[in-house]
Design a protein around this motif. Structure first.
Motif, PDB file in Angstrom:
ATOM      1  N   ALA A 165       0.806  -1.218   0.000  1.00 24.68           N
ATOM      2  CA  ALA A 165       0.000   0.000   0.000  1.00 24.68           C
ATOM      3  C   ALA A 165       0.837   1.264   0.000  1.00 24.68           C
ATOM      4  CB  ALA A 165      -0.922   0.011   1.219  1.00 24.68           C
ATOM      5  N   GLY A 166       1.987   1.232   0.694  1.00 27.05           N
ATOM      6  CA  GLY A 166       2.764   2.465   0.860  1.00 27.05           C
ATOM      7  C   GLY A 166       4.125   2.478   0.235  1.00 27.05           C
ATOM      8  N   GLY A 167       4.656   1.313  -0.120  1.00 26.75           N
ATOM      9  CA  GLY A 167       5.965   1.253  -0.753  1.00 26.75           C
ATOM     10  C   GLY A 167       7.039   1.959   0.062  1.00 26.75           C
ATOM     11  N   GLU A 168       7.826   2.804  -0.596  1.00 21.09           N
ATOM     12  CA  GLU A 168       8.929   3.493   0.059  1.00 21.09           C
ATOM     13  C   GLU A 168       8.469   4.549   1.059  1.00 21.09           C
ATOM     14  OE1 GLU A 168      11.525   5.007  -2.907  1.00 21.09           O
ATOM     15  OE2 GLU A 168      12.269   3.026  -3.509  1.00 21.09           O
ATOM     16  N   ALA A 171      -3.728   5.181   3.172  1.00 24.43           N
ATOM     17  CA  ALA A 171      -3.737   3.929   2.419  1.00 24.43           C
ATOM     18  C   ALA A 171      -3.093   2.801   3.216  1.00 24.43           C
ATOM     19  CB  ALA A 171      -3.007   4.119   1.091  1.00 24.43           C
ATOM     20  N   VAL A 172      -1.987   3.101   3.897  1.00 22.62           N
ATOM     21  CA  VAL A 172      -1.321   2.073   4.712  1.00 22.62           C
ATOM     22  C   VAL A 172      -2.202   1.665   5.880  1.00 22.62           C
ATOM     23  CG1 VAL A 172       0.668   1.596   6.190  1.00 22.62           C
ATOM     24  CG2 VAL A 172       0.989   2.792   4.016  1.00 22.62           C
ATOM     25  N   LEU A 173      -2.855   2.640   6.512  1.00 27.55           N
ATOM     26  CA  LEU A 173      -3.747   2.336   7.631  1.00 27.55           C
ATOM     27  C   LEU A 173      -4.901   1.437   7.187  1.00 27.55           C
ATOM     28  CD1 LEU A 173      -4.365   2.865  10.631  1.00 27.55           C
ATOM     29  CD2 LEU A 173      -5.707   4.856   9.898  1.00 27.55           C
ATOM     30  N   ALA A 174      -5.475   1.716   6.022  1.00 27.56           N
ATOM     31  CA  ALA A 174      -6.560   0.886   5.502  1.00 27.56           C
ATOM     32  C   ALA A 174      -6.080  -0.533   5.229  1.00 27.56           C
ATOM     33  CB  ALA A 174      -7.134   1.511   4.231  1.00 27.56           C
TER      34      ALA A 174
END
Length: 350
Positions: A223-226, A298-301
């Motif tokens: 979701a978050g990559g770098e 997005a990372v939290l989801a």
């Protein structure tokens, strides 16, 4: 008269004049940090931040390696045992560097007199936990020592993993503006161990949160990559210790919102009864992450969509200064310093 800034005041570290190892040197707190600075950074020539696992280049391949020892007492506790804990703890350390664990080395130190039935049960637990994580135990060693020399059984593990893409979270990669994400409730492991060890009667309400987190990490990186800058599982020293380590390694400040911290009611009650701070209590099934603000939602989801992160939440943010400082906004709107433990709060929790 000298004026003292309460936000700059810290508790002094006890003088270590005995030149002997103390229980506090294994606490994940200030005494342990001093020991590592002296022995690891000094004597072994280690450079860079102290990570949960190391990247090792093998020709064209880069692997992630982590080693850990497990001396928990009691060996069986609500929610797990020393065998499953060893597997989960090692898998999680490898995952905190953005890697997929693939293999495990295992060494036993057995005390003369340990019941074979107990050894068989712990070994079966190791096998089941490894299979559940999708890894193999590929090599190991066994030593037996005389009665009284090992408290029954100690385990040492080495985990090997393969990086997930090009992303490599690091303790030194936190940046001002990052959001601080926590994957779930804190304090359950340490209070469950203490309850089982001392017969405090919390067993029916509190279980260890020991579990693998590599699938959760994979979802976060997808979701978050770098933008997933740092990952750390707050084991010894608790969330307070982990945040202080990350703040120091990244050269940033961290501010958390204390009312936002997910502390289970039973853990909160146990900590109040025993005079413990949940921020200092060990965990074995959650992680804390610094994530760039553009990817935090997005990372939290993605975290909440995974069973290991269904209670994930934002607990704070990263600032540029004061570097290395962790503070908490309290329920009444004031701020307090969140420091590392000096010595040992709960011995033998992993």
């Amino acid at each position: 008269m000298t004026t003292i800034d309460p936000l700059r005041a810290t508790c002094p570290t006890p003088a270590g004049g005995s030149e002997r190892v103390l229980l506090g040197h294994g606490s994940g707190g200030q005494l342990m940090a001093e020991l590592l600075d002296d022995l690891v950074t000094g004597s072994l020539g280690a450079t860079g931040p102290l990570e949960d696992a190391a990247l090792v280049g093998l020709g064209d391949v880069e692997v992630v390696v982590s080693t850990d020892s497990f001396v928990v007492t009691p060996r069986f506790f609500p929610g797990g045992d020393i065998g499953s804990l060893a597997v989960h703890g090692t898998v999680n350390d490898v995952a905190m560097r953005g890697a997929r664990p693939v293999a495990l080395a295992l060494a036993y130190v057995l005390e003369e007199g340990l019941p074979i039935a107990e050894l068989r049960e712990i070994t079966a637990s190791i096998a089941a936990a490894a299979a559940g994580c999708g890894i193999r135990v590929v090599t190991g060693d066994t030593k037996v020592v005389q009665r009284g020399a090992a408290d029954g059984l100690y385990l040492t593990t080495t985990g090997i993993g393969i990086r997930l893409g090009e992303t490599c979270p690091s303790a030194a990669a936190g940046r001002p503006g990052d959001r601080v994400l926590l994957s779930g409730p804190i304090g359950s492991h340490g209070t469950a161990i203490l309850s089982a060890r001392e017969g405090l009667g919390f067993e029916t309400a509190i279980s260890s949160d020991s579990r693998p987190l590599h699938h959760l990490v994979s979802a976060m990186l997808d979701a978050g990559g770098e933008d997933v800058h740092t990952l750390r599982d707050p084991t010894r020293g608790g969330l307070a210790g982990a945040l202080n380590e990350l703040a120091a390694a990244s050269g940033v400040a961290v501010e958390i919102d204390e009312p936002a911290l997910p502390v289970p009611a039973q853990v909160h009650a146990a900590c109040e009864l025993l005079g413990l701070d949940p921020l200092h209590v060990a965990n074995e099934g959650c992680l804390v992450a610094f994530v760039a603000p553009r990817s935090a939602d997005a990372v939290l989801a993605a975290m909440r969509a995974d069973p290991a992160g269904r209670d994930a939440c934002v607990i704070g943010s990263v600032a540029a200064a004061p570097r290395g400082r962790v503070t908490a906004r309290t329920l009444v709107g004031s701020s307090r310093i969140v420091d590392m433990l000096v010595g040992e709060q709960l011995p033998r929790i992993c």
